[in-house]
Scaffold this motif. Structure first.
Motif, PDB file in Angstrom:
ATOM      1  N   TRP A  39       0.689  -1.161  -0.103  1.00 27.33           N
ATOM      2  CA  TRP A  39      -0.090  -0.018  -0.110  1.00 27.33           C
ATOM      3  C   TRP A  39       0.942   1.229  -0.010  1.00 27.33           C
ATOM      4  O   TRP A  39       1.946   1.122   0.449  1.00 27.33           O
ATOM      5  CB  TRP A  39      -0.931   0.029   1.105  1.00 27.33           C
ATOM      6  CG  TRP A  39      -1.933   1.125   1.040  1.00 27.33           C
ATOM      7  CD1 TRP A  39      -2.007   2.516   1.634  1.00 27.33           C
ATOM      8  CD2 TRP A  39      -3.065   1.191  -0.052  1.00 27.33           C
ATOM      9  NE1 TRP A  39      -3.033   3.102   1.136  1.00 27.33           N
ATOM     10  CE2 TRP A  39      -3.834   2.381   0.291  1.00 27.33           C
ATOM     11  CE3 TRP A  39      -3.543   0.133  -0.743  1.00 27.33           C
ATOM     12  CZ2 TRP A  39      -4.890   2.710  -0.227  1.00 27.33           C
ATOM     13  CZ3 TRP A  39      -4.582   0.576  -1.653  1.00 27.33           C
ATOM     14  CH2 TRP A  39      -5.351   1.756  -1.405  1.00 27.33           C
ATOM     15  N   ARG A  42       2.571   4.422   3.531  1.00 29.72           N
ATOM     16  CA  ARG A  42       1.986   4.320   4.827  1.00 29.72           C
ATOM     17  C   ARG A  42       2.812   5.366   5.828  1.00 29.72           C
ATOM     18  O   ARG A  42       3.812   5.604   5.707  1.00 29.72           O
ATOM     19  CB  ARG A  42       2.402   2.915   5.085  1.00 29.72           C
ATOM     20  CG  ARG A  42       1.652   1.850   4.485  1.00 29.72           C
ATOM     21  CD  ARG A  42       2.226   0.331   4.612  1.00 29.72           C
ATOM     22  NE  ARG A  42       1.471  -0.591   4.040  1.00 29.72           N
ATOM     23  CZ  ARG A  42       0.455  -1.318   4.695  1.00 29.72           C
ATOM     24  NH1 ARG A  42       0.560  -1.065   6.142  1.00 29.72           N
ATOM     25  NH2 ARG A  42      -0.128  -2.304   4.115  1.00 29.72           N
ATOM     26  N   PHE A 121      -9.847   7.480   6.990  1.00 30.56           N
ATOM     27  CA  PHE A 121      -9.069   7.226   5.781  1.00 30.56           C
ATOM     28  C   PHE A 121      -7.943   6.079   6.036  1.00 30.56           C
ATOM     29  O   PHE A 121      -6.894   6.312   6.090  1.00 30.56           O
ATOM     30  CB  PHE A 121      -8.340   8.511   5.481  1.00 30.56           C
ATOM     31  CG  PHE A 121      -9.426   9.526   5.058  1.00 30.56           C
ATOM     32  CD1 PHE A 121      -9.857   9.665   3.832  1.00 30.56           C
ATOM     33  CD2 PHE A 121      -9.649  10.603   5.729  1.00 30.56           C
ATOM     34  CE1 PHE A 121     -10.765  10.680   3.286  1.00 30.56           C
ATOM     35  CE2 PHE A 121     -10.573  11.801   5.287  1.00 30.56           C
ATOM     36  CZ  PHE A 121     -11.143  11.666   4.178  1.00 30.56           C
ATOM     37  N   GLY A 123      -6.668   3.492   4.973  1.00 30.64           N
ATOM     38  CA  GLY A 123      -5.235   3.076   4.082  1.00 30.64           C
ATOM     39  C   GLY A 123      -4.910   1.660   4.224  1.00 30.64           C
ATOM     40  O   GLY A 123      -5.703   0.650   4.357  1.00 30.64           O
ATOM     41  N   ASP A 142     -12.533   2.867   4.754  1.00 29.89           N
ATOM     42  CA  ASP A 142     -11.918   3.286   3.460  1.00 29.89           C
ATOM     43  C   ASP A 142     -12.665   3.066   2.349  1.00 29.89           C
ATOM     44  O   ASP A 142     -13.639   2.171   2.374  1.00 29.89           O
ATOM     45  CB  ASP A 142     -10.518   2.727   3.320  1.00 29.89           C
ATOM     46  CG  ASP A 142      -9.537   3.587   2.408  1.00 29.89           C
ATOM     47  OD1 ASP A 142      -9.743   3.699   1.338  1.00 29.89           O
ATOM     48  OD2 ASP A 142      -8.712   4.205   2.802  1.00 29.89           O
ATOM     49  N   ASN A 144     -11.512   2.465  -0.713  1.00 29.61           N
ATOM     50  CA  ASN A 144     -10.820   1.479  -1.640  1.00 29.61           C
ATOM     51  C   ASN A 144     -11.011   0.065  -0.910  1.00 29.61           C
ATOM     52  O   ASN A 144     -10.450   0.009   0.241  1.00 29.61           O
ATOM     53  CB  ASN A 144      -9.503   2.126  -1.721  1.00 29.61           C
ATOM     54  CG  ASN A 144      -8.758   1.190  -3.020  1.00 29.61           C
ATOM     55  OD1 ASN A 144      -8.858   0.125  -2.821  1.00 29.61           O
ATOM     56  ND2 ASN A 144      -8.238   2.090  -3.754  1.00 29.61           N
ATOM     57  N   ALA A 147      -7.529  -1.317   0.184  1.00 38.02           N
ATOM     58  CA  ALA A 147      -6.994  -0.813   1.320  1.00 38.02           C
ATOM     59  C   ALA A 147      -7.989  -1.613   2.733  1.00 38.02           C
ATOM     60  O   ALA A 147      -7.474  -1.890   3.990  1.00 38.02           O
ATOM     61  CB  ALA A 147      -7.286   0.634   1.580  1.00 38.02           C
ATOM     62  N   SER A 151      -6.499  -3.698   5.812  1.00 38.92           N
ATOM     63  CA  SER A 151      -6.575  -3.267   7.005  1.00 38.92           C
ATOM     64  C   SER A 151      -7.186  -4.401   7.957  1.00 38.92           C
ATOM     65  O   SER A 151      -7.391  -4.534   9.068  1.00 38.92           O
ATOM     66  CB  SER A 151      -7.259  -2.184   7.309  1.00 38.92           C
ATOM     67  OG  SER A 151      -6.852  -0.853   6.846  1.00 38.92           O
ATOM     68  N   PRO A 527      -6.250  12.321   2.462  1.00 36.05           N
ATOM     69  CA  PRO A 527      -5.655  12.606   1.236  1.00 36.05           C
ATOM     70  C   PRO A 527      -4.922  13.606   0.681  1.00 36.05           C
ATOM     71  O   PRO A 527      -5.695  14.914   1.264  1.00 36.05           O
ATOM     72  CB  PRO A 527      -7.016  12.181   0.060  1.00 36.05           C
ATOM     73  CG  PRO A 527      -8.056  11.688   0.845  1.00 36.05           C
ATOM     74  CD  PRO A 527      -7.943  12.329   2.246  1.00 36.05           C
ATOM     75  N   TYR A 534      -4.946   6.621  -5.657  1.00 31.80           N
ATOM     76  CA  TYR A 534      -4.802   5.284  -5.203  1.00 31.80           C
ATOM     77  C   TYR A 534      -5.544   4.276  -5.764  1.00 31.80           C
ATOM     78  O   TYR A 534      -5.337   3.198  -6.152  1.00 31.80           O
ATOM     79  CB  TYR A 534      -5.294   5.245  -3.586  1.00 31.80           C
ATOM     80  CG  TYR A 534      -4.227   5.955  -2.719  1.00 31.80           C
ATOM     81  CD1 TYR A 534      -2.936   5.430  -2.687  1.00 31.80           C
ATOM     82  CD2 TYR A 534      -4.303   7.229  -2.484  1.00 31.80           C
ATOM     83  CE1 TYR A 534      -2.032   6.124  -1.678  1.00 31.80           C
ATOM     84  CE2 TYR A 534      -3.602   8.097  -1.680  1.00 31.80           C
ATOM     85  CZ  TYR A 534      -2.173   7.407  -1.180  1.00 31.80           C
ATOM     86  OH  TYR A 534      -1.477   8.015  -0.358  1.00 31.80           O
ATOM     87  N   GLU A 567     -14.026   8.847  -4.751  1.00 32.01           N
ATOM     88  CA  GLU A 567     -12.517   9.128  -4.438  1.00 32.01           C
ATOM     89  C   GLU A 567     -12.138  10.280  -4.145  1.00 32.01           C
ATOM     90  O   GLU A 567     -12.139  11.336  -4.984  1.00 32.01           O
ATOM     91  CB  GLU A 567     -11.582   8.567  -5.143  1.00 32.01           C
ATOM     92  CG  GLU A 567     -10.190   8.250  -4.593  1.00 32.01           C
ATOM     93  CD  GLU A 567      -8.907   7.771  -5.252  1.00 32.01           C
ATOM     94  OE1 GLU A 567      -8.029   7.286  -4.821  1.00 32.01           O
ATOM     95  OE2 GLU A 567      -8.961   7.860  -6.562  1.00 32.01           O
TER      96      GLU A 567
END
Length: 916
Positions: A39, A42, A121, A123, A142, A144, A147, A151, A527, A534, A567
C-alpha cells in the motif's frame, strides 16, 4: 467551551527520538506490516503509536494539584517521555512490559473510560493497528476495497484466532509443547498451505521453467534460472532492414567492482534479419537504444521517435525477445545467453478492467489497454495456476481445522465466524495476499536492479511506467521474487501482529464513517489533494483479489474495479477541469472535517497527518492549493489548531538528492475553536506570527528538521495562530482567506530565517547578501564595495578570508570546489561561518566521517554553520538553484549522524572555537 485536560501532544514531545525511530523503521522489512501487502505512502508505526499515546495521556500541566510548579511538571513530563521513547521502538512492538506501562498511563489519564479510535481514511491500516496495540477499540474505514482488506487482515482477523495452535497435520504431529502467542498459529498454517501450493504448482507447470545449460567457462552442467531478461521490439522504420530491433534502456547486467568485471549484454545484427544476444564480461557496456527523445534502430542507426513506437505498439506489432538469463550456480549468480526457441504458451485467463487515470499515462500509450496486458502468457499461466489452487488449499485447511476441534458451523469469515470454515477463509485471504505479491513481481513492468542484482517490483514507485527491457521471474527458483520467497513475508507479519481487542474496518465514505461513530478519538492521514490516485493504482491488485477472494469478501469485492467517482482527490481527468476538481475536493474534505468537528470526543484532540509541498507562487507570495483546501475545511468545521509536529516519515537517502522530496508529515492536533474567539486585523495577525513563529522554528531546527520541510512545518504553528481568531480582517474589511494567510506565514518565515544573519560574522553577512543577489556569478566591484561597508567589512577582507575573488572590476564567491581543501579552522586567522558551512558541505559530499571530523573541530561554530545552511537552502530554493538547495538540505539531514560521529572522540588540543 467545556474545559478539557491538555494532553501531552499539545505541550511537548521527545521529537528527536520519535523521528529517529520513524525514519529507521523505513529500513525494517521482516515482519513489518508494510510487507503484508503493498500500500502506498504508509505512515510509520512509531509515528502513529506516538501520536495516539500522546493524544490520550495527560500533560502534567493538567494536574496543578499534583504538579504545582513548572519544575515538578517538567520532571513528570520527562518520566512520560521515557515511557514514550521505549514505546516507539520497533523492538518493543510486542514487549508486554513496555506496552503495559504505556497502557497504564492511558487508563489513568482517561479515568478508565477508554475512547474508541477511528481512522476514516485508514489506507494500509497503520493507525487502527497501533490503536489496537495500545489496548483500544480500533475502527477504520476506507472507500478503497484493497485498503479495507489489508486493514481487516491486520486488525480484524488475527484477534479472532489469537492463541490458537496451528491446524495443519505437520505442526499437530510435532512432539513437545509449544505456546502459540497472538496469531502465530494462524501464521504457521499460512506457511504450511503456502508451501503446499508451491509444491503443487511446480507439479503442474514446473516444466515451463526449464533449467539452462551452462557454458564450459562457467562450469558446465545445468543451472536454475532466477529470471529471464527480455527486450521489447518493434520493426525497424528503415526499409533497407525489415527485421525487429530491440528497445533497450540499458545493456548492463552487473557493474564493475573491485573484485569482478562488469557484465553486459552484447548484441549482434545477423544477416538473417535477426538481432542475436550474448554475454560479455569486461569493458564498458554501450548505451541503450532508448533515450529520452526516442529510440535508435540497432541495425541501421535510424531514429525511431516515440510516436512511431507507440503507433507500432497500438497496432499490435510490438514484440518481445529474450536477451539473457540470470542463473544460480554453485559459485554464485551468473548470466547466460538464452535460446529464442522458448515454447509458445497460451494463457487461459487474464484479468480485464481498463487501465485508467494516471496509471494509463505511460503504458497506455503503448497498447496496454487492460490490466491483463501487463503480463506475459507464461506469467498469466503461473498466476492463474496459483489462484486455482486456493480452492483446494481452503478445503484442506477447513478439513484440518475441523480435525483440530474447531466448530463446524459453516459461518463465514465476513459474517464474524470463528469456526473451521471461517478459519479456512482466513488462511485463503492471506494466501491471496501472497499471490498479489507475486503479481507485483511477475509483470512486464519489473526491471533488473543492476546494483543489488535482484528484480525490482512493479510498484517500485507510485506509478505503472513503461519498461523496455523487463525481467520475468522464475516462480520456482527460491530466490528474490519467487513464490517461495514471497510466501515467507506474509506469515512473518502475522507472527508479529498484536491480535488483541476489537477491530472493525468498513468500506465506507469517510464522512459517513465518521457520522456513524459516537464520540471517537479521530486520528487520520487524509488524502493530499492530487498527489496519488490510489484507486487507479489499486486496480492492479483489485482484479486479482476479486478473482481469488470474491466468495470470501463479497461486499468488498462486488465491483469490477475500485470506486473512482467518490474517491476524495482533486482529479481533473475525472471532473473535467482543474476548477471542478478543486471544488470536488474542497466540498468533500469540508464534509469530512465537518463531521469530525461535530463527532470528535471533546476529551481528546483530533490529529491529522498532512504532507504537501507548497509549489505555487505568484506576485502575492507562495502558498499551496493542497494545503489551502485542507486547512479551509478544517477551520470551517469549527476546529482550531492547538499543536503541530513535524514527524519524520521518510528515509534520508532521497533527501540528499532531490530538493522536492519531503521528509516529514506535519501532525496537526485540533480542538474545537473557542466560541468567543477574538477578531484580528492583518497587522495583529502578523504581530502574533512574529511573536510565535521564531520559537517554533527554533524547536524544529533543533530537531534537525530538513530545510526542504521547513516551509511546510511552519504552516502548522502559523495556522495555529490564524485559527485562534474567529476572523482575520483585511484592510478593505474583507475576511482573510486561508491562501492569503499561508502567503503571510511564508513571508514571516522568510523574516525569521533572514534575521539569523545578524548572528553571523560580518564577512558571512556580506557573503549571504552577495549570494542572494548574484549566486556564484561575478558582480560589479563597486556593488561589492558598497555592500562591504554596509556589513562592516571590506572587499579586501572577504578576499583575504579565502572565499571570494576579484579580477577585472568583478567580484565573485568561490565555488566550494575551489576552496582550499586543507582549510583548518584552528589556524585560519579570519575564519567565518560561511567557510565552515561550505567546507562541511564539501566534505559531506566525500564522506560523513570527513564532515564529522570538521564538525568536531568547529566546536560551537558548527551550530551557526547549520543555521546558515537553513538560510542558504531557502535562498537557493527561491532562486531555483536545485543543486545548491540539495547541498544545504543534505547537510542538515545528515546533521544528527555528524553529531554522533563527532562525539566519538574528544577534540584534539589546539583546535579553536570559532563562535563570533
Amino acid at each position: 467551551m467545556t474545559a478539557f485536560k491538555r494532553k501531552l501532544i499539545e505541550v511537548a514531545l521527545p521529537l528527536d527520538v520519535i523521528n529517529a525511530e520513524s525514519a529507521r523503521e523505513k529500513s525494517i522489512r521482516h515482519g513489518h506490516p508494510s510487507t503484508l501487502h503493498l500500500w502506498w505512502a504508509r505512515r510509520p508505526l512509531a509515528a502513529a503509536r506516538a501520536v495516539l499515546w500522546s493524544s490520550l495521556v495527560d500533560d502534567p500541566s493538567s494536574h496543578p494539584d499534583r504538579f504545582p510548579t513548572e519544575e515538578l511538571q517538567e520532571v513528570e513530563r520527562q518520566r512520560l517521555f521515557r515511557i514514550l521513547e521505549e514505546l516507539v521502538k520497533w523492538e518493543n512492538s510486542n514487549n508486554e512490559q513496555v506496552l503495559d506501562a504505556a497502557k497504564a498511563e492511558i487508563v489513568a489519564s482517561c479515568d478508565g473510560d477508554l475512547p474508541r479510535v477511528l481512522d476514516p481514511f485508514c489506507g494500509g491500516g497503520t493507525i487502527p493497528l497501533e490503536a489496537q496495540r495500545l489496548g483500544l477499540d480500533a475502527l477504520g474505514g476506507d472507500l478503497n476495497p484493497v485498503a479495507v482488506l489489508i486493514s481487516k487482515a491486520m486488525v480484524e482477523i488475527p484477534p479472532r484466532f489469537a492463541g490458537m495452535a496451528p491446524v495443519n497435520p505437520e505442526s499437530r504431529a510435532e512432539s513437545g509443547l509449544k505456546t502459540w502467542e497472538r496469531a502465530q498459529g494462524l501464521a504457521e498454517d499460512v506457511r504450511y498451505y503456502g508451501k503446499w501450493m508451491r509444491d503443487r504448482a511446480f507439479e503442474k507447470i514446473g516444466h515451463l521453467y526449464p533449467k539452462v545449460q551452462l557454458p564450459d567457462d562457467q562450469g558446465g552442467g545445468e543451472a536454475t534460472v532466477i529470471a529471464w531478461i527480455w527486450a521489447r521490439t518493434v520493426e525497424s522504420p528503415d526499409p533497407s532492414w525489415s527485421g525487429h530491433v530491440p528497445l533497450v534502456k540499458s545493456w548492463l547486467l552487473r557493474p564493475k567492482s573491485s573484485s569482478a568485471p562488469a557484465v553486459w549484454i552484447q548484441s549482434a545484427v545477423g544477416d538473417d534479419g535477426v538481432v542475436n544476444f550474448s554475454i560479455k564480461e569486461g569493458g564498458e557496456a554501450p548505451a541503450g537504444t532508448v533515450k529520452r527523445q526516442g529510440a535508435t534502430c540497432l541495425a541501421t542507426g535510424t531514429p525511431m521517435p516515440f510516436p512511431y513506437i507507440r503507433a507500432e505498439a497500438q497496432a499490435g506489432r510490438m514484440g518481445v525477445a529474450p536477451m539473457a538469463a540470470v542463473v544460480q550456480t554453485e559459485n554464485g549468480r551468473r548470466f547466460s545467453p538464452v535460446s529464442r526457441d522458448i515454447p509458445e504458451i497460451k494463457s487461459v485467463w487474464k484479468p480485464g478492467g481498463l487501465l485508467g487515470g494516471k496509471a494509463k499515462v505511460n503504458v497506455g500509450l503503448y497498447g496496454f489497454k487492460e490490466w491483463g496486458d501487463l503480463f506475459t502468457d507464461r506469467q498469466m499461466v503461473a498466476l492463474s495456476t496459483f489462484s486455482e489452487l486456493l480452492d483446494e488449499a481452503q478445503r484442506m485447511a477447513e478439513r484440518d481445522a475441523s480435525d483440530a476441534g474447531l466448530v463446524q458451523d459453516g459461518q463465514e469469515l465476513s459474517g464474524g465466524g470463528g469456526g473451521s470454515f471461517a478459519y479456512a477463509e482466513a488462511v485463503r485471504t492471506y494466501l491471496a495476499f501472497t499471490i498479489d505479491k507475486c503479481c507485483d513481481y511477475w509483470s512486464t513492468v519489473v526491471s533488473w536492479h543492476v546494483n543489488r542484482q535482484v528484480p525490482t517490483n512493479t510498484f517500485s514507485r507510485q506509478a505503472v511506467p513503461m519498461t523496455w527491457d523487463f525481467v520475468e521471474v522464475n516462480p520456482f527458483s527460491g530466490k528474490t521474487g519467487s513464490f517461495e520467497s514471497l510466501a515467507t513475508w506474509v506469515p512473518r507479519v502475522i507472527d508479529r501482529l498484536p491480535a488483541i481487542g476489537f477491530g472493525e474496518i468498513i468500506q465506507r465514505d469517510a464522512a459517513a464513517r465518521v457520522a456513524e461513530v459516537a464520540s471517537p478519538l479521530i486520528s487520520t492521514d487524509p488524502p493530499y489533494y492530487d498527489n496519488i490516485m490510489y484507486a487507479d493504482l489499486a486496480d492492479f491488485f483489485h482484479v486479482w483479489l476479486r478473482r481469488n477472494l470474491s466468495d470470501v469478501w463479497p461486499d468488498e469485492l462486488a465491483t469490477l474495479l475500485t470506486p473512482k467517482a467518490e474517491e476524495l482527490v482533486a482529479s481533473s481527468y475525472r471532473t473535467g477541469d482543474r476548477k471542478s476538481a478543486k471544488e470536488f475536493f474542497e466540498q468533500g474534505m469540508s464534509r469530512v472535517l465537518g463531521e469530525v468537528g461535530s463527532r470528535q470526543s471533546g476529551d481528546f484532540p483530533a490529529t491529522f497527518y498532512y504532507a504537501f509541498k507548497q509549489s505555487e507562487s505568484d506576485d502575492a507570495g507562495t502558498a499551496s492549493t493542497g494545503w489551502e483546501t485542507f486547512l479551509e475545511g478544517l477551520l470551517v468545521s469549527g476546529l482550531a489548531i492547538v499543536a503541530t509536529w513535524p514527524i519524520r516519515t521518510e528515509l534520508t537517502g532521497a533527501l540528499k538528492k532531490n530538493m522536492s522530496v519531503l521528509a516529514s508529515s506535519i501532525v496537526i492536533a485540533c480542538r474545537p475553536r473557542a466560541v468567543l474567539a477574538p477578531l484580528a486585523s492583518t497587522a495583529e495577525f502578523r504581530a502574533a506570527l512574529r511573536a510565535e513563529l521564531p520559537s517554533a522554528i527554533r524547536v524544529m531546527q533543533k530537531g534537525a528538521i530538513a530545510p526542504v520541510d521547513l516551509a511546510q512545518s511552519a504552516i502548522g504553528p502559523g495556522m495555529a495562530v490564524f485559527s485562534q481568531f474567529s476572523k482575520v480582517v483585511e484592510a478593505d474589511g474583507s475576511k482573510m482567506s486561508v491562501r492569503r494567510a499561508l502567503q503571510i506565514i511564508n513571508e514571516v518565515l522568510d523574516e525569521v530565517v533572514s534575521e539569523e544573519e545578524t548572528e553571523f560574522d560580518s564577512d558571512t553577512r556580506w557573503a549571504v547578501t552577495w549570494y542572494r543577489q548574484f549566486g556564484l556569478n561575478p558582480g560589479p566591484y563597486g556593488t561589492a564595495e558598497t555592500l562591504s561597508k554596509a556589513k562592516n567589512t571590506s572587499v579586501a577582507g572577504v578576499i583575504d578570508a579565502g572565499f571570494a575573488k576579484s579580477h577585472d572590476s568583478k567580484v565573485w564567491l568561490l565555488d566550494r570546489a575551489d576552496l582550499n581543501p586543507e582549510w583548518d579552522p584552528g589556524t585560519d586567522k579570519r575564519s567565518t561561518v560561511w567557510e565552515a558551512t561550505q567546507h562541511l558541505v564539501r566534505r559531506l559530499e566525500s564522506s560523513e566521517s570527513e564532515a564529522a571530523a570538521l564538525r568536531r573541530q568547529l566546536g560551537g561554530t558548527a551550530d551557526r554553520a547549520r543555521q546558515l545552511a537553513y538560510l542558504l537552502y531557502r535562498v537557493a530554493e527561491q532562486k531555483g538553484w536545485a543543486q545548491e538547495a540539495v547541498a544545504y538540505n543534505s547537510l542538515v539531514v545528515a546533521w544528527p549522524e555528524l553529531e554522533r560521529l563527532a562525539g566519538q572522540r574528544q577534540p584534539e588540543p589546539g583546535h579553536m572555537n570559532l563562535e563570533t
